[in-house]
Scaffold this active site. Structure first.
Site, PDB file in Angstrom:
ATOM      1  N   GLU A  74       0.824  -1.276  -0.181  1.00  0.00           N
ATOM      2  CA  GLU A  74      -0.086  -0.048  -0.015  1.00  0.00           C
ATOM      3  C   GLU A  74       0.798   1.298  -0.048  1.00  0.00           C
ATOM      4  O   GLU A  74       1.811   1.327   0.800  1.00  0.00           O
ATOM      5  CB  GLU A  74      -0.936   0.008   1.271  1.00  0.00           C
ATOM      6  CG  GLU A  74      -1.768   1.459   1.142  1.00  0.00           C
ATOM      7  CD  GLU A  74      -3.133   1.056   2.001  1.00  0.00           C
ATOM      8  OE1 GLU A  74      -3.642   0.046   2.148  1.00  0.00           O
ATOM      9  OE2 GLU A  74      -3.576   2.118   2.701  1.00  0.00           O
ATOM     10  N   GLU A  99       4.750   5.211   3.555  1.00  0.00           N
ATOM     11  CA  GLU A  99       4.288   6.339   3.742  1.00  0.00           C
ATOM     12  C   GLU A  99       5.427   7.287   4.255  1.00  0.00           C
ATOM     13  O   GLU A  99       6.454   6.837   4.771  1.00  0.00           O
ATOM     14  CB  GLU A  99       3.273   6.219   5.085  1.00  0.00           C
ATOM     15  CG  GLU A  99       2.714   7.607   5.594  1.00  0.00           C
ATOM     16  CD  GLU A  99       2.075   8.490   4.621  1.00  0.00           C
ATOM     17  OE1 GLU A  99       1.071   8.071   4.176  1.00  0.00           O
ATOM     18  OE2 GLU A  99       2.493   9.533   4.443  1.00  0.00           O
ATOM     19  N   ASP A 126       9.757   7.557   0.278  1.00  0.00           N
ATOM     20  CA  ASP A 126       9.098   7.789  -0.926  1.00  0.00           C
ATOM     21  C   ASP A 126       8.945   6.500  -1.578  1.00  0.00           C
ATOM     22  O   ASP A 126       9.740   5.828  -1.818  1.00  0.00           O
ATOM     23  CB  ASP A 126       9.983   8.787  -1.780  1.00  0.00           C
ATOM     24  CG  ASP A 126       9.204   9.163  -3.384  1.00  0.00           C
ATOM     25  OD1 ASP A 126       8.128   8.734  -3.133  1.00  0.00           O
ATOM     26  OD2 ASP A 126       9.941   9.766  -4.088  1.00  0.00           O
ATOM     27  N   ASP A 149      -2.981  11.909  -2.685  1.00  0.00           N
ATOM     28  CA  ASP A 149      -3.241  13.500  -2.664  1.00  0.00           C
ATOM     29  C   ASP A 149      -3.855  13.866  -4.063  1.00  0.00           C
ATOM     30  O   ASP A 149      -3.378  13.638  -5.027  1.00  0.00           O
ATOM     31  CB  ASP A 149      -1.995  14.243  -2.416  1.00  0.00           C
ATOM     32  CG  ASP A 149      -1.467  13.749  -0.950  1.00  0.00           C
ATOM     33  OD1 ASP A 149      -2.066  14.015  -0.084  1.00  0.00           O
ATOM     34  OD2 ASP A 149      -0.374  13.440  -0.908  1.00  0.00           O
ATOM     35  N   LYS A 153      -5.482  21.727  -8.079  1.00  0.00           N
ATOM     36  CA  LYS A 153      -5.284  22.894  -9.164  1.00  0.00           C
ATOM     37  C   LYS A 153      -4.679  22.182 -10.359  1.00  0.00           C
ATOM     38  O   LYS A 153      -3.717  21.507 -10.235  1.00  0.00           O
ATOM     39  CB  LYS A 153      -4.505  23.796  -8.762  1.00  0.00           C
ATOM     40  CG  LYS A 153      -5.009  24.637  -7.352  1.00  0.00           C
ATOM     41  CD  LYS A 153      -3.978  25.568  -6.553  1.00  0.00           C
ATOM     42  CE  LYS A 153      -4.483  26.107  -5.313  1.00  0.00           C
ATOM     43  NZ  LYS A 153      -3.552  26.748  -4.690  1.00  0.00           N
ATOM     44  N   ASP A 185     -11.930  10.138  -3.850  1.00  0.00           N
ATOM     45  CA  ASP A 185     -13.319  10.631  -3.587  1.00  0.00           C
ATOM     46  C   ASP A 185     -13.436  12.143  -4.570  1.00  0.00           C
ATOM     47  O   ASP A 185     -14.081  12.818  -4.325  1.00  0.00           O
ATOM     48  CB  ASP A 185     -13.328  10.862  -2.286  1.00  0.00           C
ATOM     49  CG  ASP A 185     -12.505  11.878  -1.501  1.00  0.00           C
ATOM     50  OD1 ASP A 185     -11.230  12.262  -2.302  1.00  0.00           O
ATOM     51  OD2 ASP A 185     -12.388  12.198  -0.514  1.00  0.00           O
ATOM     52  N   THR A 222     -13.948   3.960   5.373  1.00  0.00           N
ATOM     53  CA  THR A 222     -13.316   4.916   6.440  1.00  0.00           C
ATOM     54  C   THR A 222     -14.515   5.593   7.037  1.00  0.00           C
ATOM     55  O   THR A 222     -15.504   5.765   6.416  1.00  0.00           O
ATOM     56  CB  THR A 222     -12.138   5.795   6.023  1.00  0.00           C
ATOM     57  OG1 THR A 222     -12.595   6.635   5.183  1.00  0.00           O
ATOM     58  CG2 THR A 222     -11.040   5.138   5.241  1.00  0.00           C
ATOM     59  N   LYS A 223     -14.238   6.258   8.172  1.00  0.00           N
ATOM     60  CA  LYS A 223     -15.221   7.046   8.829  1.00  0.00           C
ATOM     61  C   LYS A 223     -15.463   8.169   8.029  1.00  0.00           C
ATOM     62  O   LYS A 223     -16.727   8.377   7.724  1.00  0.00           O
ATOM     63  CB  LYS A 223     -14.809   7.303  10.066  1.00  0.00           C
ATOM     64  CG  LYS A 223     -15.737   7.254  11.139  1.00  0.00           C
ATOM     65  CD  LYS A 223     -15.146   7.372  12.658  1.00  0.00           C
ATOM     66  CE  LYS A 223     -14.256   8.714  12.833  1.00  0.00           C
ATOM     67  NZ  LYS A 223     -13.520   8.695  14.188  1.00  0.00           N
ATOM     68  N   PHE A 224     -14.693   8.757   7.377  1.00  0.00           N
ATOM     69  CA  PHE A 224     -14.601   9.861   6.419  1.00  0.00           C
ATOM     70  C   PHE A 224     -15.513   9.788   5.194  1.00  0.00           C
ATOM     71  O   PHE A 224     -16.472  10.149   4.855  1.00  0.00           O
ATOM     72  CB  PHE A 224     -13.281  10.105   5.923  1.00  0.00           C
ATOM     73  CG  PHE A 224     -13.294  11.079   4.780  1.00  0.00           C
ATOM     74  CD1 PHE A 224     -13.438  12.643   5.060  1.00  0.00           C
ATOM     75  CD2 PHE A 224     -13.274  10.696   3.484  1.00  0.00           C
ATOM     76  CE1 PHE A 224     -13.269  13.393   4.015  1.00  0.00           C
ATOM     77  CE2 PHE A 224     -13.123  11.546   2.715  1.00  0.00           C
ATOM     78  CZ  PHE A 224     -13.232  12.755   2.694  1.00  0.00           C
TER      79      PHE A 224
HETATM   80  C1  LIG Z   1      -4.581  11.957   1.325  1.00  0.00           C
HETATM   81  S1  LIG Z   1      -3.686  11.135   2.052  1.00  0.00           S
HETATM   82  C2  LIG Z   1      -4.537   9.659   2.202  1.00  0.00           C
HETATM   83  C3  LIG Z   1      -4.164   8.628   3.428  1.00  0.00           C
HETATM   84  C4  LIG Z   1      -4.933   7.288   3.398  1.00  0.00           C
HETATM   85  N1  LIG Z   1      -4.539   6.374   2.181  1.00  0.00           N
HETATM   86  C5  LIG Z   1      -6.163   7.493   3.591  1.00  0.00           C
HETATM   87  O1  LIG Z   1      -7.164   6.996   2.717  1.00  0.00           O
HETATM   88  O2  LIG Z   1      -6.891   8.007   4.663  1.00  0.00           O
HETATM   89  C6  LIG Z   1      -2.302  10.648   1.161  1.00  0.00           C
HETATM   90  C7  LIG Z   1      -1.135  10.272   1.812  1.00  0.00           C
HETATM   91  O3  LIG Z   1      -0.079   9.567   0.691  1.00  0.00           O
HETATM   92  C8  LIG Z   1       1.431  10.067   1.348  1.00  0.00           C
HETATM   93  N2  LIG Z   1       2.078  10.070   0.151  1.00  0.00           N
HETATM   94  C9  LIG Z   1       2.169  10.833  -0.825  1.00  0.00           C
HETATM   95  N3  LIG Z   1       2.929  10.706  -1.754  1.00  0.00           N
HETATM   96  C10 LIG Z   1       3.810   9.714  -1.197  1.00  0.00           C
HETATM   97  C11 LIG Z   1       4.975   9.103  -1.917  1.00  0.00           C
HETATM   98  N4  LIG Z   1       5.416   9.101  -2.960  1.00  0.00           N
HETATM   99  N5  LIG Z   1       5.403   7.791  -0.990  1.00  0.00           N
HETATM  100  C12 LIG Z   1       4.817   7.824   0.011  1.00  0.00           C
HETATM  101  N6  LIG Z   1       3.761   8.349   0.654  1.00  0.00           N
HETATM  102  C13 LIG Z   1       3.056   9.399  -0.115  1.00  0.00           C
HETATM  103  C14 LIG Z   1       1.010  11.254   1.938  1.00  0.00           C
HETATM  104  O4  LIG Z   1       1.901  11.659   3.044  1.00  0.00           O
HETATM  105  C15 LIG Z   1      -0.451  11.142   2.735  1.00  0.00           C
HETATM  106  O5  LIG Z   1      -0.189  10.679   3.874  1.00  0.00           O
END
Ligand SMILES: C[S@@+](CC[C@H](N)C(=O)[O-])C[C@H]1O[C@@H](n2cnc3c(N)ncnc32)[C@H](O)[C@@H]1O
Length: 244
Positions: A74, A99, A126, A149, A153, A185, A222-224
């Protein structure tokens, strides 16, 4: 997405400016996250057994987990709640979480310990570098990317992690028959994912309608997400299988 328990990782323009000399366009901007005492404690106690460091050669995951099992990876697990839930519900599989956000890694380790989950290892790094360097080719059964993420924009769309090159990196790491599962979403990101994956060589879409799939039972709600669905917000799941 902005999640009440999640860091909002979308930076402001001025933060991006500071990062303009980075070698590669990244899907995240690393922020100094404050660790709670509990997260720090979990990192101190459980990183030695559950943490994996970035390394230049692929890990032998059979040796890491002490068995041969399907591997689920994941990317961007956030605070790790759903990843831990999935690992607990599938003890016959092994899970790898990646993460960059340290407080999330601490929270995930704490949650895994509370839930007694043993089939999980975690990278704080990363995901692109981990996949390129530390994960063997043709080794993964599933790659999960849940609510990445969205980079709302238009001028930031290049930062979205789902791109043609990323699809081919995952294709290299998946076994034939392995599945890349995405959820978002943000409708515009769902459309972007679909566009990228439709033309990605070596994959087939598992959707009967050639676009999205219903949320599979194994992806926890998820709750969200629950609240969003009740408010009429959409969530899109996409699943693509590696055919060659
Ligand atoms: C919007 S959050 C969603 C978190 C989780 N998957 C959820 O559904 O609640 C996106 C996550 O991806 C992580 N992330 C973004 N780019 C990444 C990368 N290249 N490697 C590891 N994590 C990354 C960010 O730090 C962030 O915690």
């Amino acid at each position: 997405m902005t999640h009440p328990e999640q860091p909002n990782t979308e930076p402001q323009d001025e933060e991006l400016q500071e990062n303009k000399y980075l070698r590669r366009i990244r899907s995240f901007v690393l922020r100094e996250g404050r660790l709670t005492k509990g997260q720090q404690r979990s990192l101190d106690l459980f990183w030695p057994t559950m943490g994996l460091e970035h390394q230049a050669t692929p890990y032998d995951m059979t040796a890491v987990f002490g068995r041969e099992a399907d591997l689920v990876l994941e990317i961007g697990f956030g605070m790790g709640k759903s990843l831990v839930q999935m690992a607990k519900a599938a003890p016959d599989k092994d899970f790898i979480g990646i993460e960059v956000h340290k407080p999330g890694v601490g929270a995930c380790l704490g949650e895994a310990e509370t839930e007694g989950v043993k089939n999980l290892r975690v990278f704080e790094h990363d995901a692109i570098e981990i996949l390129n360097d530390s994960i063997a080719d043709n080794s993964l059964s599933t790659v999960q990317l849940f609510f990445p993420d969205p980079w709302h924009k238009k001028r930031h769309h290049k930062r979205r992690i789902v791109q043609a090159e990323f699809a081919q990196l995952l294709r290299r790491k998946l076994k034939v028959g392995g599945v890349f599962h995405m959820a978002t979403d943000w409708e515009n990101y769902a459309e972007h994912m679909l566009e990228v994956m439709k033309v990605a060589e070596g994959y087939s879409n598992l959707s009967e309608t050639n676009d999205y799939v219903p949320r599979p039972d194994h992806r926890p709600l998820t709750k969200f997400e629950n609240r969003g669905v009740n408010l009429g917000h959409g969530v899109w799941d996409l699943m693509f299988r590696k055919e060659s």
